[in-house]
Design a protein around this motif. Structure first.
Motif, PDB file in Angstrom:
ATOM      1  N   SER A  52     -32.849  27.470  40.623  1.00 31.45           N
ATOM      2  CA  SER A  52     -32.874  28.353  39.460  1.00 31.45           C
ATOM      3  C   SER A  52     -34.187  29.127  39.388  1.00 31.45           C
ATOM      4  O   SER A  52     -35.131  28.859  40.138  1.00 31.45           O
ATOM      5  N   ARG A  53     -34.247  30.060  38.461  1.00 32.77           N
ATOM      6  CA  ARG A  53     -35.407  30.921  38.330  1.00 32.77           C
ATOM      7  C   ARG A  53     -36.706  30.138  38.093  1.00 32.77           C
ATOM      8  O   ARG A  53     -37.749  30.471  38.625  1.00 32.77           O
ATOM      9  N   THR A  54     -36.619  29.115  37.286  1.00 33.15           N
ATOM     10  CA  THR A  54     -37.813  28.320  36.960  1.00 33.15           C
ATOM     11  C   THR A  54     -38.076  27.228  37.981  1.00 33.15           C
ATOM     12  O   THR A  54     -39.160  26.643  38.008  1.00 33.15           O
ATOM     13  N   GLY A  55     -37.064  26.924  38.800  1.00 29.88           N
ATOM     14  CA  GLY A  55     -37.204  25.837  39.760  1.00 29.88           C
ATOM     15  C   GLY A  55     -36.786  24.486  39.211  1.00 29.88           C
ATOM     16  O   GLY A  55     -36.829  23.482  39.920  1.00 29.88           O
ATOM     17  N   ILE A  56     -36.378  24.453  37.953  1.00 32.07           N
ATOM     18  CA  ILE A  56     -36.012  23.179  37.326  1.00 32.07           C
ATOM     19  C   ILE A  56     -34.694  22.646  37.875  1.00 32.07           C
ATOM     20  O   ILE A  56     -34.538  21.441  38.081  1.00 32.07           O
ATOM     21  N   SER A  57     -33.762  23.559  38.149  1.00 32.00           N
ATOM     22  CA  SER A  57     -32.434  23.131  38.617  1.00 32.00           C
ATOM     23  C   SER A  57     -32.244  23.483  40.085  1.00 32.00           C
ATOM     24  O   SER A  57     -32.591  24.582  40.512  1.00 32.00           O
ATOM     25  N   THR A  58     -31.704  22.510  40.806  1.00 31.91           N
ATOM     26  CA  THR A  58     -31.395  22.729  42.226  1.00 31.91           C
ATOM     27  C   THR A  58     -29.954  22.314  42.497  1.00 31.91           C
ATOM     28  O   THR A  58     -29.390  21.464  41.790  1.00 31.91           O
ATOM     29  N   TYR A  59     -29.379  22.912  43.535  1.00 30.92           N
ATOM     30  CA  TYR A  59     -27.976  22.692  43.861  1.00 30.92           C
ATOM     31  C   TYR A  59     -27.867  22.584  45.383  1.00 30.92           C
ATOM     32  O   TYR A  59     -28.552  23.314  46.107  1.00 30.92           O
ATOM     33  N   TYR A  60     -26.999  21.687  45.841  1.00 28.63           N
ATOM     34  CA  TYR A  60     -26.865  21.462  47.270  1.00 28.63           C
ATOM     35  C   TYR A  60     -25.404  21.334  47.678  1.00 28.63           C
ATOM     36  O   TYR A  60     -24.570  20.828  46.929  1.00 28.63           O
ATOM     37  N   ALA A  61     -25.132  21.758  48.896  1.00 23.11           N
ATOM     38  CA  ALA A  61     -23.845  21.451  49.503  1.00 23.11           C
ATOM     39  C   ALA A  61     -23.819  19.960  49.820  1.00 23.11           C
ATOM     40  O   ALA A  61     -24.852  19.365  50.140  1.00 23.11           O
TER      41      ALA A  61
END
Length: 123
Positions: A52-61
């Motif tokens: 995310s823009r702030t780096g707080i949220s991440t997503y992975y395959a």
């Protein structure tokens, strides 16, 4: 306009590590969610990771969860993809992309793309 330049690809043995970097230029980096995608030979481009823009949220395959880590440094205008425990099936061209949307897993939602960097994992 945002220009994205990837670096850090190369040849590595299975089980090894690589760190990819992406340095956007142009518009304000922190206004964009950032993603990494990959495309293997004769396969469709697939989602790898996003932040995310702030780096707080991440997503992975699912295929890279627990092995890859995405991060960003908004002060340095750089996004990273740390890849550990690499497997031959990770071999692909890796692309950095920037999105103004919140649909991070969908390639069509990304506004800007880099030229890609080759990652080859030998068995």
């Amino acid at each position: 306009q945002v220009q994205l330049v990837e670096s850090g690809g190369g040849l590595v043995q299975a089980g090894g590590s690589l760190r990819l970097s992406c340095a956007p230029s142009g518009r304000t980096f922190s206004n964009y969610g950032m993603g990494w995608f990959r495309q293997a030979l004769e396969k469709e481009r697939e989602f790898v990771a996003a932040i995310s823009r702030t780096g707080i949220s991440t997503y992975y395959a699912d295929s890279v969860k627990g092995r890859f880590t995405i991060s960003r440094d908004n002060a340095e205008n750089t996004v990273y993809l740390q890849m550990n425990s690499l497997k031959p099936e990770d071999t692909a061209v890796y692309y950095c992309a920037a999105t103004s949307s919140y649909y991070y897993r969908t390639p069509g939602q990304y506004d800007y793309w880099g030229q890609g960097t080759q990652v080859t994992v030998s068995s």
